[in-house]
Scaffold this active site. Structure first.
Site, mmCIF file in Angstrom:
data_model
loop_
_atom_site.group_PDB
_atom_site.id
_atom_site.type_symbol
_atom_site.label_atom_id
_atom_site.label_comp_id
_atom_site.label_asym_id
_atom_site.label_seq_id
_atom_site.Cartn_x
_atom_site.Cartn_y
_atom_site.Cartn_z
ATOM 1 N N ASN A 170 0.810 -1.226 0.000
ATOM 2 C CA ASN A 170 0.000 0.000 0.000
ATOM 3 C C ASN A 170 0.844 1.278 0.000
ATOM 4 O O ASN A 170 0.464 2.280 -0.585
ATOM 5 C CB ASN A 170 -1.005 -0.001 1.152
ATOM 6 C CG ASN A 170 -0.365 -0.129 2.515
ATOM 7 O OD1 ASN A 170 0.767 -0.611 2.650
ATOM 8 N ND2 ASN A 170 -1.081 0.278 3.547
ATOM 9 N N GLU A 269 3.963 -4.042 12.255
ATOM 10 C CA GLU A 269 2.951 -2.986 12.125
ATOM 11 C C GLU A 269 1.836 -3.587 11.288
ATOM 12 O O GLU A 269 1.996 -3.797 10.088
ATOM 13 C CB GLU A 269 3.555 -1.738 11.484
ATOM 14 C CG GLU A 269 2.686 -0.503 11.654
ATOM 15 C CD GLU A 269 1.719 -0.322 10.512
ATOM 16 O OE1 GLU A 269 0.534 -0.685 10.703
ATOM 17 O OE2 GLU A 269 2.127 0.163 9.455
ATOM 18 N N CYS A 303 -3.491 1.289 6.822
ATOM 19 C CA CYS A 303 -3.654 0.528 8.060
ATOM 20 C C CYS A 303 -4.354 1.351 9.133
ATOM 21 O O CYS A 303 -5.024 0.795 10.007
ATOM 22 C CB CYS A 303 -2.302 0.040 8.559
ATOM 23 S SG CYS A 303 -1.073 1.349 8.698
ATOM 24 N N GLU A 400 -11.393 -5.583 8.909
ATOM 25 C CA GLU A 400 -10.637 -4.572 8.173
ATOM 26 C C GLU A 400 -10.978 -4.691 6.690
ATOM 27 O O GLU A 400 -10.714 -5.716 6.074
ATOM 28 C CB GLU A 400 -9.133 -4.749 8.393
ATOM 29 C CG GLU A 400 -8.309 -3.652 7.771
ATOM 30 C CD GLU A 400 -6.827 -3.759 8.098
ATOM 31 O OE1 GLU A 400 -6.182 -2.712 8.254
ATOM 32 O OE2 GLU A 400 -6.316 -4.890 8.193
#
Length: 501
Positions: A170, A269, A303, A400
């Site tokens: 991303n 992360e 995120c 998500e």
């Protein structure tokens, strides 16, 4: 004081030619050991941009061997002055600025990023982060400690060693810099695996790393797939640390592999389902704009996306109306085209997953305010979608989505919204919109999140640590704390004849 003026955005580079498609080890370009290549697509057109060498375990082994050799005691890298490491990182940042147009064009074509965003945010943020890390290179200090007895004690912050770094699709360039910048500043060597969807900016960076003058073996880049190249890094017995940005599902596999191998250090992360809480006293126009930006930026592929909007009951209807108006202004299309606000999702898998979740929202009773389907006949585009009347048990409120889908929920009290906001396995980010300072401090303290934005959203800077609570990850990136993630702390205690204060 006003913010510094942004540079003017030029037109994207015409007739882009991809120069680097091979594996980068020891400052040299290599074919894959297996002889395999894999296609890299333009998500806006579904056309193949080029084919890239497909690294796997054998290539990772070669890269780790080169990184280990570069990290040996007495090597040019280990004996280099820390200030010289900083100079090399600054030189690399200057080369990125020189090639800014090229790198931004690659990010737009390969990653589906709106070109202006790639040029201003991704390149601007990457260059700033690299310069920030460069400044730290000769400022990572130990301490002297007044221990008991005739002992002289001091601490050293030493580089960990060979660091494996697995980059997401991303933000391919920005995350590449977030990984290599701190690692190199502290004196480590790295083996980087870019995402198979978006390897092209990392491979161009390899050429700049060599041009900047980094010694051979300090940075090695192995494009390939997660289950092969990524797994080889995570389980490698001669990799001392692994850092990963991506899904929680894959993060679990990486942490498991690290534990089963040599108990390598791990920074993760991972995913998020970040709450954004809008109180009735907030400036509603500002809240609508930041909440919109927080979930629709880069097609929702962030995120920290503000993917659960909680709005106080008395202003709920107005907030929904303004949010729908804002979403309907979006212009979709080829991200290289001027005036486009939204590009494609990264690939068919992500595109189809988003559409499936949108359908679940419809079936479970959420009110579809706008969007809700595919856009166009070519490319992986999804219409900007807004749902109201969303309840906490719906899939779109729990999972998500990683797409341009906004869920707007209603709340009555501060205690209620704090409880609901924290009722998730994730804990990456959160937003609070209110003019009441006491309420802002109370809520931001109560939220289980690594970063809380008050009256803004998605404001990131290289000076500040970033990372998640709970299943959003381990450790921090950027800031002073992010640097220390790439060091081992050693205590040295020396017997002396007499200690004096």
């Amino acid at each position: 004081m006003s913010s510094p003026a942004q540079p003017a955005v030029p037109a994207p580079l015409a007739n882009l030619k991809i120069q680097h498609t091979k594996i980068f080890i020891n400052n040299e370009w290599h074919d894959s050991v297996s002889g395999k290549k894999f296609p890299v697509l333009n998500p806006a057109t579904e056309e193949v941009i080029c084919h890239v060498e497909e690294g796997d375990k054998a290539d990772v082994d070669k890269a780790v061997k080169a990184a280990r050799q570069a990290f040996q005691i007495g090597s040019p890298w280990r004996t280099m002055d820390a200030s010289e490491r900083g100079r090399l990182l600054n030189k690399l940042a200057d080369l990125m600025e020189r090639d800014r147009l090229l790198l931004a064009t690659i990010e737009a074509i390969n990653g589906g990023k709106v070109f202006a965003n790639a040029y201003l945010s991704d390149l601007g943020g990457s260059i700033k982060a690299l310069k920030y890390c460069a400044g730290w290179a000769d400022k990572i200090h130990g301490q002297t400690i007044p221990s008991d007895g005739d002992i002289f004690t001091f601490t050293r912050r030493e580089p960990i060693g060979v660091c494996g770094q697995i980059i997401p699709w991303n933000f391919p360039l920005l995350m590449f810099i977030w990984k290599i910048g701190p690692a190199l500043s502290c004196g480590n060597t790295v083996v980087v695996k870019p995402a198979e969807q978006t390897p092209l900016t990392a491979l161009h960076m390899a050429s700049l790393i060599k041009e900047a003058g980094f010694p051979p073996g300090v940075v090695n880049i192995v494009p390939g797939y997660g289950p092969t190249a990524g797994a080889a890094i995570s389980s490698h017995m001669d990799v001392d640390k692994v850092a990963f940005t991506g899904s929680t599902q894959v993060g679990k596999l990486i942490k498991e592999a690290a534990g089963k191998s040599n108990l390598k250090r791990v920074t993760l992360e991972l995913g998020g389902k970040s709450p954004c809480i809008v109180f009735a006293d907030a400036d509603l126009d500002i809240a609508v704009e930041f909440a919109h930006h927080g979930v629709f930026y880069h097609q929702g592929q962030c995120c920290v996306a503000a993917s659960r909007i909680f709005v106080e009951e008395s202003v709920y209807d107005e907030f929904v109306r303004k949010s729908v108006e804002r979403a309907k202004k979006y212009v979709l299309g080829n991200p290289l085209t001027q005036g486009i606000n939204q590009g494609p999702q990264i690939d068919k898998e992500q595109h189809d997953k988003i559409l499936d979740l949108i359908e679940s929202g419809k079936k479970e009773g959420a009110k579809l305010e706008c969007g809700g389907g595919r856009w166009g006949n070519k490319g992986f585009f999804v219409q900007p979608t807004v749902f109201s009347n969303v309840t906490d048990e719906m899939r779109i409120a729990k999972e998500e989505i990683f797409g341009p889908v906004q869920q707007i929920m209603k709340f009555k009290s501060i205690d209620d919204v704090i409880k609901r906001a924290n009722n998730t396995t994730y804990g990456l980010a959160a937003g609070v919109f209110t003019k009441d300072l006491d309420r802002a401090i109370t809520v931001s303290s109560a939220l289980q999140a690594g970063v809380v934005w008050v009256n803004c959203y998605m404001i990131l800077s290289a000076q500040c640590p970033f990372g998640g609570f709970k299943m959003s990850g381990n450790g921090r990136e950027l800031g002073e704390h992010g640097l220390y993630e790439y060091t081992e702390l050693k205590t040295v205690a020396m017997k002396i004849s007499q200690k004096n204060s």
